[in-house]
Design a protein around this motif. Sequence first.
Motif, PDB file in Angstrom:
ATOM      1  N   ASN A  53       3.856  57.289   7.354  1.00 27.13           N
ATOM      2  CA  ASN A  53       4.539  56.023   7.631  1.00 27.13           C
ATOM      3  C   ASN A  53       5.902  55.918   6.968  1.00 27.13           C
ATOM      4  OD1 ASN A  53       2.646  54.969   9.364  1.00 27.13           O
ATOM      5  ND2 ASN A  53       1.529  53.864   7.770  1.00 27.13           N
ATOM      6  N   LEU A 109       8.524  55.827   9.530  1.00 24.55           N
ATOM      7  CA  LEU A 109       8.458  54.745  10.509  1.00 24.55           C
ATOM      8  C   LEU A 109       9.576  53.743  10.236  1.00 24.55           C
ATOM      9  CD1 LEU A 109       6.897  53.478  12.857  1.00 24.55           C
ATOM     10  CD2 LEU A 109       5.398  52.388  11.168  1.00 24.55           C
ATOM     11  N   GLN A 163       5.946  54.880  18.425  1.00 27.42           N
ATOM     12  CA  GLN A 163       5.562  53.464  18.425  1.00 27.42           C
ATOM     13  C   GLN A 163       6.063  52.719  19.648  1.00 27.42           C
ATOM     14  OE1 GLN A 163       3.406  52.279  15.821  1.00 27.42           O
ATOM     15  NE2 GLN A 163       3.408  54.517  15.807  1.00 27.42           N
ATOM     16  N   LYS A 196       7.899  59.977  14.757  1.00 33.00           N
ATOM     17  CA  LYS A 196       7.079  58.873  14.254  1.00 33.00           C
ATOM     18  C   LYS A 196       7.530  57.544  14.841  1.00 33.00           C
ATOM     19  CE  LYS A 196       3.988  56.822  11.719  1.00 33.00           C
ATOM     20  NZ  LYS A 196       2.539  57.006  11.968  1.00 33.00           N
TER      21      LYS A 196
END
Length: 271
Positions: A137, A140, A63, A59
């Motif tokens: 999320n 994250l 990004q 995750k």
Amino acid sequence: MSLISIITPVIDQMESSHLKTQLLKYFPQQEEQFSKIEASFQALTAQKQHQDALNLFFKSWSQTNNSAMTVAGLSNRMTMIIHKNKEVKSEYDLFRAVSSLNRIVDEDLAVVGRVLHSKLFYDMATSIAGDDSWLSNRYLSQQAIDFKAWKDKNSLRNKDIMIGLLTTLVHEIYTHGEVEFIIPLFRKWLEDEGRLSDLEIDKALAWIQVHCGPTEKDHFFHAVASVASYAKAFEVNIEEYDLQEIIEDYLQLKSEVMGVLHEELLKEYAV
């Protein structure tokens, strides 16, 4: 093999220029950041990992390399100049810059290859982690959020579009180094683990593999061409730009993401 040993030969292929001089000057100065990034991938692939560790890794890592929409947004900003009838010294060169920039995302957006690269990343992360809970999320990290925010700010909100183009150029040459560095690590890791068949491993690693070889190298040179054309379009003197801050910020933020993932792998998730 190290990240800088993969990156430098590609920069060497550039024609002599201010950009080439800057890249060859500042990338080798980031040895500490490169070492942190390399260590995180080596720790990940050294042994079997708990699913929570894999979820956090995929995750947050996603990004730092998910840039297709950022590049597309930068291209959009460039065509908006024409749409709003703003003054351009050479519309031809502006559209040449847009054309070169768009070639960076052909594969990502399935214009070439017919498969969205986001789908390939999903397949990789899901097959290795076991399911797609990595999408949550909650996995994250703040460092990953910070990296993405910085990159989007440079490309989508900085008033100077050239900063966005130079950030893209730095990202593309770094990414070439990363995929070439990790593909043997990931393949040996999955083979040693023995959970996936050879065919399943090939499918799982398709996202990394399609970026190896000429793909990211070509993306880098498309970015170089876009910078040159944009400079012509607005009569910008590229020699007025110093890449030190962009390179240092990019690798500092990237290494912070990978460093915290490395710490988590060592701290509590090893099986």
